[in-house]
Design a protein around this motif. Structure first.
Motif, mmCIF file in Angstrom:
data_model
loop_
_atom_site.group_PDB
_atom_site.id
_atom_site.type_symbol
_atom_site.label_atom_id
_atom_site.label_comp_id
_atom_site.label_asym_id
_atom_site.label_seq_id
_atom_site.Cartn_x
_atom_site.Cartn_y
_atom_site.Cartn_z
ATOM 1 N N SER A 69 -5.795 -9.563 7.476
ATOM 2 C CA SER A 69 -4.253 -9.983 7.098
ATOM 3 C C SER A 69 -3.379 -9.020 6.305
ATOM 4 O O SER A 69 -2.607 -8.602 6.547
ATOM 5 C CB SER A 69 -4.341 -11.363 6.377
ATOM 6 N N PRO A 70 -4.124 -8.418 5.378
ATOM 7 C CA PRO A 70 -3.572 -7.333 4.393
ATOM 8 C C PRO A 70 -3.189 -6.035 5.225
ATOM 9 O O PRO A 70 -2.243 -5.402 4.833
ATOM 10 C CB PRO A 70 -4.276 -7.040 3.250
ATOM 11 N N VAL A 71 -4.232 -5.704 6.254
ATOM 12 C CA VAL A 71 -4.020 -4.539 6.909
ATOM 13 C C VAL A 71 -2.705 -4.636 7.895
ATOM 14 O O VAL A 71 -2.011 -3.794 7.939
ATOM 15 C CB VAL A 71 -5.392 -4.216 7.874
ATOM 16 N N ILE A 72 -2.914 -5.788 8.528
ATOM 17 C CA ILE A 72 -1.673 -6.094 9.481
ATOM 18 C C ILE A 72 -0.108 -5.826 8.628
ATOM 19 O O ILE A 72 0.598 -5.138 9.071
ATOM 20 C CB ILE A 72 -1.943 -7.314 10.314
ATOM 21 N N TYR A 73 -0.374 -6.635 7.590
ATOM 22 C CA TYR A 73 0.793 -6.731 6.623
ATOM 23 C C TYR A 73 1.367 -5.363 6.159
ATOM 24 O O TYR A 73 2.501 -4.870 6.280
ATOM 25 C CB TYR A 73 0.602 -7.694 5.551
ATOM 26 N N THR A 74 0.455 -4.512 5.604
ATOM 27 C CA THR A 74 0.412 -3.027 5.240
ATOM 28 C C THR A 74 1.170 -2.225 6.332
ATOM 29 O O THR A 74 2.088 -1.411 6.004
ATOM 30 C CB THR A 74 -0.534 -2.413 4.641
ATOM 31 N N TYR A 75 0.582 -2.044 7.369
ATOM 32 C CA TYR A 75 0.987 -1.177 8.508
ATOM 33 C C TYR A 75 1.982 -1.540 9.519
ATOM 34 O O TYR A 75 2.406 -0.572 10.340
ATOM 35 C CB TYR A 75 -0.436 -0.719 9.069
ATOM 36 N N ILE A 76 2.409 -2.642 9.540
ATOM 37 C CA ILE A 76 3.272 -3.174 10.508
ATOM 38 C C ILE A 76 4.792 -2.808 10.470
ATOM 39 O O ILE A 76 5.475 -2.758 11.068
ATOM 40 C CB ILE A 76 3.185 -4.811 10.889
ATOM 41 N N ARG A 77 5.041 -2.468 9.041
ATOM 42 C CA ARG A 77 6.408 -2.176 8.410
ATOM 43 C C ARG A 77 6.927 -0.765 8.369
ATOM 44 O O ARG A 77 5.934 0.235 8.280
ATOM 45 C CB ARG A 77 6.691 -2.994 6.977
ATOM 46 N N PRO A 78 8.190 -0.385 8.514
ATOM 47 C CA PRO A 78 8.697 1.040 8.382
ATOM 48 C C PRO A 78 8.502 1.507 6.979
ATOM 49 O O PRO A 78 8.416 0.643 6.010
ATOM 50 C CB PRO A 78 9.993 0.800 8.890
ATOM 51 N N ALA A 79 8.246 2.677 6.793
ATOM 52 C CA ALA A 79 8.114 3.350 5.438
ATOM 53 C C ALA A 79 9.461 2.827 4.391
ATOM 54 O O ALA A 79 8.957 2.695 3.267
ATOM 55 C CB ALA A 79 8.395 4.766 5.349
ATOM 56 N N SER A 80 10.611 2.568 4.813
ATOM 57 C CA SER A 80 11.583 2.245 3.742
ATOM 58 C C SER A 80 11.443 0.873 3.372
ATOM 59 O O SER A 80 12.133 0.566 2.197
ATOM 60 C CB SER A 80 12.842 2.243 4.758
ATOM 61 N N SER A 81 10.522 -0.070 3.951
ATOM 62 C CA SER A 81 10.493 -1.257 3.504
ATOM 63 C C SER A 81 9.356 -1.455 2.380
ATOM 64 O O SER A 81 8.991 -2.755 2.119
ATOM 65 C CB SER A 81 10.354 -2.228 4.540
ATOM 66 N N TYR A 82 8.503 -0.515 2.053
ATOM 67 C CA TYR A 82 7.456 -0.625 1.168
ATOM 68 C C TYR A 82 7.798 -1.114 -0.225
ATOM 69 O O TYR A 82 8.606 -0.451 -0.758
ATOM 70 C CB TYR A 82 6.343 0.537 1.277
ATOM 71 N N THR A 83 7.223 -1.769 -0.610
ATOM 72 C CA THR A 83 7.268 -2.185 -2.129
ATOM 73 C C THR A 83 5.918 -1.973 -2.975
ATOM 74 O O THR A 83 5.001 -2.762 -2.780
ATOM 75 C CB THR A 83 7.687 -3.778 -2.325
ATOM 76 N N PHE A 84 5.726 -1.092 -3.528
ATOM 77 C CA PHE A 84 4.452 -0.195 -3.731
ATOM 78 C C PHE A 84 3.883 -1.185 -4.954
ATOM 79 O O PHE A 84 2.506 -1.304 -4.748
ATOM 80 C CB PHE A 84 4.618 0.898 -4.168
ATOM 81 N N ASP A 85 4.380 -1.836 -5.749
ATOM 82 C CA ASP A 85 3.745 -2.865 -6.695
ATOM 83 C C ASP A 85 2.879 -4.063 -5.927
ATOM 84 O O ASP A 85 1.796 -4.112 -6.479
ATOM 85 C CB ASP A 85 4.781 -3.166 -7.757
ATOM 86 N N LYS A 86 3.567 -4.404 -5.096
ATOM 87 C CA LYS A 86 2.928 -5.624 -4.402
ATOM 88 C C LYS A 86 1.851 -4.965 -3.486
ATOM 89 O O LYS A 86 0.797 -5.620 -3.190
ATOM 90 C CB LYS A 86 4.120 -6.038 -3.264
ATOM 91 N N ASP A 87 2.141 -3.686 -2.784
ATOM 92 C CA ASP A 87 1.464 -3.294 -1.933
ATOM 93 C C ASP A 87 -0.011 -2.841 -2.536
ATOM 94 O O ASP A 87 -0.871 -2.651 -1.683
ATOM 95 C CB ASP A 87 2.069 -2.026 -1.090
#
Length: 307
Positions: free
Chosen positions: A250-268
């Motif tokens: 679940s977290p692997v799919i959530y982390t890698y399915i999005r483009p770089a611009s949408s990362y929120t590093f505190d949550k990630d």
């Protein structure tokens, strides 16, 4: 290959608060020791006991080695940056960490699927198990795991090596992972994002689907067991395996399915802890320490140490 202007990266870690950092150091040191020693115990027990030289335990051995590589590629460096004021990692060190982590990520996903297939054959075709899961089949499955993991790691690390990093060099994470590195690149990252998405769909989603299908057949076979005790025992094993697998995918799919611009590093960062720290720590408990043959093998290891 592009030669980056950046020669080292600054790893921000989980927090910059010195009080919390002290607590986190103790917590993560304990997690690492539990994960490392637990998986190392599995490796020694399986190698030492010839009775455990069967496909199921060989796959468990491979999983334990992958978990040791995964945690060792991340946590010691993370603990060192917590302990000292030096929060830097060299460009080469960062790329090495990325390679080994990406390798272990790919290997773990394919191993979960392989282990689910092994259990499917054992429960659904018990009389044919030894002929289907023979020595050659076991070697072939491990070669497939290795080939997929190495290919996955080379592709992503190779694509990151082609990027130019001209500053800033602050990695808002506790290790060198693909998403925060893509966010720092000053060259186009579209190909990287596409390949990450392709790997996420084929490896993560594909393996998760295959694993769930295997467990679906296993559960259907369990329902045909006549004794309530047999059903309870089989369901207990399957449910614990599925929980760990879900916690990983679940977290692997959530982390890698999005483009770089949408990362929120505190949550990630919190999400990344699930597949870098929690699963490698839980694997020995869920897959091995609840197994009577494995427990007997571990007791033999301790008995030989006493002598």
């Amino acid at each position: 290959m592009n030669y980056s202007i950046v020669t080292e990266f600054v790893i921000l870690g989980l927090t910059e608060n010195p009080e919390i950092q002290g607590v986190l150091f103790v917590v993560f040191l304990c997690i690492y020791l539990v994960a490392f020693l637990g998986n190392m115990l599995i490796v020694i027990a399986i190698i030492y006991n010839t009775s455990l030289h069967t496909p199921m335990y060989v796959l468990l051995l491979a999983l334990a080695i992958v978990d040791i590589i995964c945690t060792t590629s991340i946590i010691p460096k993370m603990l060192w940056t917590m302990l000292t004021s030096k929060k830097t990692i060299t460009y080469r060190g960062c790329m090495s960490q990325l390679f080994f982590f990406t390798w272990s990520l790919g290997a773990e996903m394919v191993l979960f699927t392989t282990m689910a297939y092994d259990r499917y054959v054992a429960i659904c075709f018990p009389l044919r198990y030894k002929t289907i899961m023979n020595h050659h089949m076991c070697v072939a499955l491990l070669c497939i795991v290795m080939a997929i993991a190495v290919t996955n790691s080379w592709v992503h690390t190779g694509l990151i090596l082609k990027l130019t990093f001209c500053g800033p060099n602050i990695v808002d994470h506790f290790f060198c992972e693909i998403p925060p590195l893509l966010a720092l690149s000053c060259s186009p990252v579209r190909i990287n994002e596409v390949m990450v998405c392709v790997a996420d769909i084929t490896l993560a989603m594909g393996d998760f689907t295959l694993t769930c299908i295997s467990y679906g057949f296993i559960i259907a076979a369990i329902l045909r067991i006549r004794t309530a005790e047999g059903k309870k025992k089989a369901f207990s094993t399957c449910s614990s395996h599925l929980i760990v697998v879900s916690l990983y995918y679940s977290p692997v799919i959530y982390t890698y399915i999005r483009p770089a611009s949408s990362y929120t590093f505190d949550k990630d960062k919190v999400v990344a802890m699930l597949y870098t720290l929690l699963t490698p720590t839980l694997n020995p408990v869920v897959y091995s320490f609840r197994n009577k043959d494995m427990k007997a093998g571990i007791r033999k290891v301790f008995a030989s140490l006493k002598h």
